[in-house]
Design an enzyme around this catalytic site. Structure first.
Site, PDB file in Angstrom:
ATOM      1  N   GLY A   1       0.936  -1.072  -0.072  1.00 24.83           N
ATOM      2  CA  GLY A   1      -0.160  -0.145  -0.110  1.00 24.83           C
ATOM      3  C   GLY A   1       0.586   1.389  -0.014  1.00 24.83           C
TER       4      GLY A   1
ATOM      5  N   GLU B   1       5.050  -6.097   1.510  1.00 21.06           N
ATOM      6  CA  GLU B   1       4.830  -6.822   0.417  1.00 21.06           C
ATOM      7  C   GLU B   1       3.944  -5.698  -0.601  1.00 21.06           C
ATOM      8  OE1 GLU B   1       2.318  -9.793   2.040  1.00 21.06           O
ATOM      9  OE2 GLU B   1       0.543  -8.837   2.346  1.00 21.06           O
TER      10      GLU B   1
ATOM     11  N   GLY C   1       3.203  -3.596  -3.982  1.00 24.37           N
ATOM     12  CA  GLY C   1       2.840  -4.113  -5.352  1.00 24.37           C
ATOM     13  C   GLY C   1       3.077  -2.885  -6.113  1.00 24.37           C
ATOM     14  N   ARG C   2       2.085  -1.847  -6.127  1.00 21.91           N
ATOM     15  CA  ARG C   2       1.975  -0.812  -6.998  1.00 21.91           C
ATOM     16  C   ARG C   2       3.369   0.055  -7.082  1.00 21.91           C
ATOM     17  NH1 ARG C   2      -2.746   1.788  -8.578  1.00 21.91           N
ATOM     18  NH2 ARG C   2      -3.759   0.708  -7.012  1.00 21.91           N
TER      19      ARG C   2
ATOM     20  N   CYS D   1     -17.480   2.231 -26.547  1.00 23.20           N
ATOM     21  CA  CYS D   1     -18.652   3.049 -26.739  1.00 23.20           C
ATOM     22  C   CYS D   1     -19.366   3.358 -25.309  1.00 23.20           C
ATOM     23  CB  CYS D   1     -19.605   2.355 -27.570  1.00 23.20           C
ATOM     24  SG  CYS D   1     -18.709   2.029 -29.050  1.00 23.20           S
TER      25      CYS D   1
ATOM     26  N   TYR E   1      -1.500  -2.734 -12.076  1.00 18.64           N
ATOM     27  CA  TYR E   1      -2.973  -2.764 -11.962  1.00 18.64           C
ATOM     28  C   TYR E   1      -3.280  -1.908 -13.252  1.00 18.64           C
ATOM     29  CZ  TYR E   1      -2.118  -3.442  -6.911  1.00 18.64           C
ATOM     30  OH  TYR E   1      -1.876  -4.174  -5.951  1.00 18.64           O
TER      31      TYR E   1
END
Ligand SMILES: *Cc1c(COP(=O)(O)O)cnc(C)c1O
Length: 399
Positions: free
Chosen positions: A234, A270, A272-273, A348, A377
Site C-alpha cells: 500500500g 509486500e 505491489g504498485r 462506446c 494494476y
C-alpha cells in the site's frame, strides 16, 4: 523515474501504427528502482513483491535479485509465479482459498501462509495433516487502527467490515485452536496486516508501529513467540506527479528504529504498485481529434479495456506526446487548439477516458501518446474482451 526513457521513446517512434497500442516495460529501470528500494530497507525487513500488481513473467524475473520473495493471492498466481521464478519463497494470502488451492500450495511448499479466517485455519490444519507437511502461518488481522493521523487516509481494508483477515477476537480464537490438538502441523510465526493503500512513508510508519505494538501485546497475552510481522503493502504512488516517489529512505530509517526496539523480530513488507507502476508505458496513436461542445476530445487506439487504471481510480493518466509530422492525406489534419484535451479510447461508453482536460501544447491526429505509470494494476485489471478490439503488443526493453 519521471517519464519514459530514450529506449522506450525510440521503440514507440519505430513501431508501425498498426502495432499500436502497445505496452512497453523498461526492465532496466525496474531493476534499478527495486535495487534502490532494497538498499533503503534494513536487513531485518524482508521485501516481498505482491504479484497481483503485475504478474508478467519478465517483470517477476527482473525483480528476483532485489526481492526476498513474492506474495501470491490465488492458486493461479501461485502456479504462475512458481514457474516464472522457481525456488523463490512465496507467501500465500487472500480470502476464500479453495480446498484445491490449499492442496496445491501445500504441494508447492509455500514459505508462509496468511490465514484469513478460523475456517481457513481448520481447513489448512486438516490438509497439512493429510499431506504430512508442516506449514508456517501468519494470522491476518483486521485491526482498528484508524485514529490520529491515520484518520485522514483511506483505510481501505482495515478497521471496518471486510472479507480480509480477522477481527482481534477471532485472532484470539485461532490462537486457542493452534495450541490444541489437530493443529500440530501449523507453526505460528506471527501476524499479517495489510490495512491500507496509498500511504506516504510517515503514515506507513505510524501504521507499522501500531501493527507491531498490537502484535507484541497479543503474543505477550497469549504466550507465543512472535518472530515475524508482515505489515503489508500500500505504499503511495502519486499519479499526478510521477516524480514524487514514496520516500523509501525515510521509511527504511523508521523501520530500523522500530526494529531496534524489538530485537529478534523480522518485519516483512509486500508492496505491489509502488514497485512496478513506474516501469510500464502504454503507447498509442491519436485516431481523431474533435471539438465537442466547446472542448477538444482526442480519440486514441485502445482505451480503458487495456488500461483500466484511470477509470478505476478516477484520475488522469500522465502522458507524453510524441509528435508525428507526416500527414499523408489531402484533407485538413484535425488537431486540438485549446491547449487542453480530453483523451478517450475506442469504447462506446463515456467512462472510457484516459485523461481529462489535460494540458497539451499541441495534439494532432496521427501523433502518438505515451501514457506513463502503466506498470501496475493496468493491463491485468482491464476488461479486455469488451467491444472485441485487438489486444495491445507487449515489449520488454532491457537496455
Ligand atoms: C494488494 C495487496 C498488496 C499490495 O498492495 P499495493 O497497494 O499494490 O502495494 C499487499 N498485500 C496484500 C494482502 C494485498 O492484497
Amino acid at each position: 523515474m519521471s517519464g519514459p526513457g530514450p529506449s522506450v521513446l525510440h521503440r514507440v517512434d519505430e513501431l508501425p501504427a498498426e502495432r499500436l497500442p502497445a505496452y512497453l516495460y523498461d526492465l532496466a529501470a525496474l531493476r534499478a528502482h527495486a535495487a534502490r528500494i532494497r538498499a533503503a530497507l534494513p536487513e531485518r525487513v524482508e521485501l516481498y513483491y505482491a504479484a497481483k500488481a503485475n504478474p508478467e513473467a519478465p517483470l517477476l524475473v527482473a525483480l528476483r535479485d532485489a526481492v526476498d520473495g513474492y506474495e501470491v493471492s490465488s492458486g493461479g498466481e501461485l502456479e504462475h509465479v512458481a514457474a516464472a521464478v522457481p525456488d523463490a519463497p512465496l507467501a500465500f494470502g487472500g480470502p476464500g482459498k479453495t480446498p484445491a488451492e490449499i492442496d496445491a500450495a501445500l504441494k508447492a511448499g509455500v514459505h508462509r501462509w496468511h490465514v484469513e479466517s478460523e475456517q481457513e485455519l481448520r481447513r489448512l490444519a486438516a490438509a497439512a495433516e493429510a499431506a504430512d507437511r508442516d506449514v508456517d502461518v501468519l494470522l491476518r488481522a483486521n485491526l482498528p487502527v484508524g485514529s490520529g493521523a491515520l484518520d485522514s487516509v483511506a483505510l481501505a481494508m482495515g478497521g471496518r467490515p471486510t472479507p480480509f483477515g480477522m477481527d482481534p477476537e477471532r485472532v484470539a480464537d485461532c490462537l486457542r485452536l493452534l495450541a490444541g490438538p489437530g493443529f500440530e502441523r501449523l507453526r505460528l510465526r506471527g501476524v499479517h496486516a495489510h490495512l491500507a493503500s496509498g500511504l506516504a512513508a510517515a503514515e506507513q510508519l505510524e501504521l507499522a508501529e501500531r501493527i507491531v505494538a498490537w502484535s507484541v501485546d497479543l503474543a505477550a497475552r497469549h504466550g507465543f513467540q512472535l518472530s515475524e510481522v508482515n505489515i503489508g503493502g500500500g505504499m503511495a504512488v502519486d499519479y499526478a506527479d510521477p516524480s514524487a516517489l514514496f520516500d523509501w529512505t525515510a521509511f527504511g530509517r523508521g523501520l530500523a528504529e522500530l526494529l531496534d526496539r524489538h530485537p529478534g523480530l523480522t518485519l516483512r513488507i509486500e508492496p505491489g504498485r509502488a514497485v512496478t507502476a513506474y516501469c510500464g508505458y502504454y503507447a498509442t496513436e491519436v485516431l481523431d481529434v474533435k471539438h465537442s461542445h466547446g472542448e477538444d476530445v482526442a480519440v486514441v487506439r485502445g482505451g480503458t479495456h487495456h488500461i483500466r487504471t484511470p477509470a478505476t481510480r478516477g484520475h488522469s493518466q500522465p502522458f507524453t506526446v510524441r509528435p508525428v509530422d507526416r500527414w499523408p492525406h489531402p484533407w485538413r489534419r484535425p488537431e486540438a487548439g485549446s491547449g487542453r484535451v480530453t483523451v478517450s479510447g475506442q469504447l462506446c461508453t463515456p467512462k472510457d477516458v484516459l485523461a481529462e482536460q489535460a494540458e497539451v501544447a499541441s495534439l494532432r491526429t496521427g501523433d502518438r501518446i505515451v501514457f506513463a505509470m502503466a506498470g501496475a494494476y493496468a493491463w491485468n485489471i482491464s476488461h479486455h474482451e469488451f467491444l472485441m478490439h485487438p489486444r495491445p503488443g507487449f515489449h520488454y526493453l532491457d537496455a
